[in-house]
Design a protein around this motif. Sequence first.
Motif: not given
Length: 287
Positions: A13, A55, A58, A80, A83, A86
Amino acid sequence: MQQTSSKYRFLLINAFSLPPTSPYLHRSVDGPKEKLLVNHDLIAHHLEGVDWELHPGALTPYGDWPVESREEFCLVAAARLPIVREACESGKYNGIVLLGGGEPGVLESREIARPFNIPVTSCGYAQMHFATLLGNKFSVIDLAEVHNMYYYNLVVQHRFDQRCASIRNLNFPLPRPGHELKYAVREQKEKALRGEPSEMVEAAVEHAVAAIEEDGAEVITFGCSAAFWMQPFLKQRLLALGWDVPVLEGYSCAIELAKSMVNLNISASALCYPDAITQRPRKRVRF
């Protein structure tokens, strides 16, 4: 990501993403994941045998420039966390790697992932741990003073203040409105990759040598992830000067630490990251 037989199923991420219209874009926004992962050519071998997704992070809630100050890190950290949650709830992953040298939201992400038994690793944390396995003290090569002081807090937060020799400032700040050298870091990287002299690499060599000779560093690490690309250049230059010291880079350290934690079947301690309602609370927390 489809469920496979791979031992490692990781979500990487990014700390944040910028709008495609931003004049301060520092990485690709279109294409396959390998193109979107900064420095993929440098770390690809660490991802062999790993089923991974990336990812983009954001969108920055404060503006269209890269994160650097405490305020900006706080805002992207909050962005973040959904994310991470999820990803944990999806059941797809058994490891989460937080990209970005400033590792926004790392402690909160571990708290989220701990009940799922999913390890969360990050760049600064991983570099510091590996550095202290390799030498007595490490120094950090970083880009700008505002980021230096944010990273100083990370060193203290991770309890490595007795093992960190220094944070060395290259003075190559990231681009933002009003900054006259707004593309300096990107241009320095492009120069180095073309085999041309790079002022940023030269500054890193100068500071790394000073960290060794003056500060007592035995391992060199990086602060901001925008400096990670220099790892092979700095390693080679130090070797040419007779300094055979480890030079660590955050993405590879975070990926390898995540793999080790999966191998050991461990994640964060429930005592360090307790649930809001605990079955057996402690009577006190000692220092």
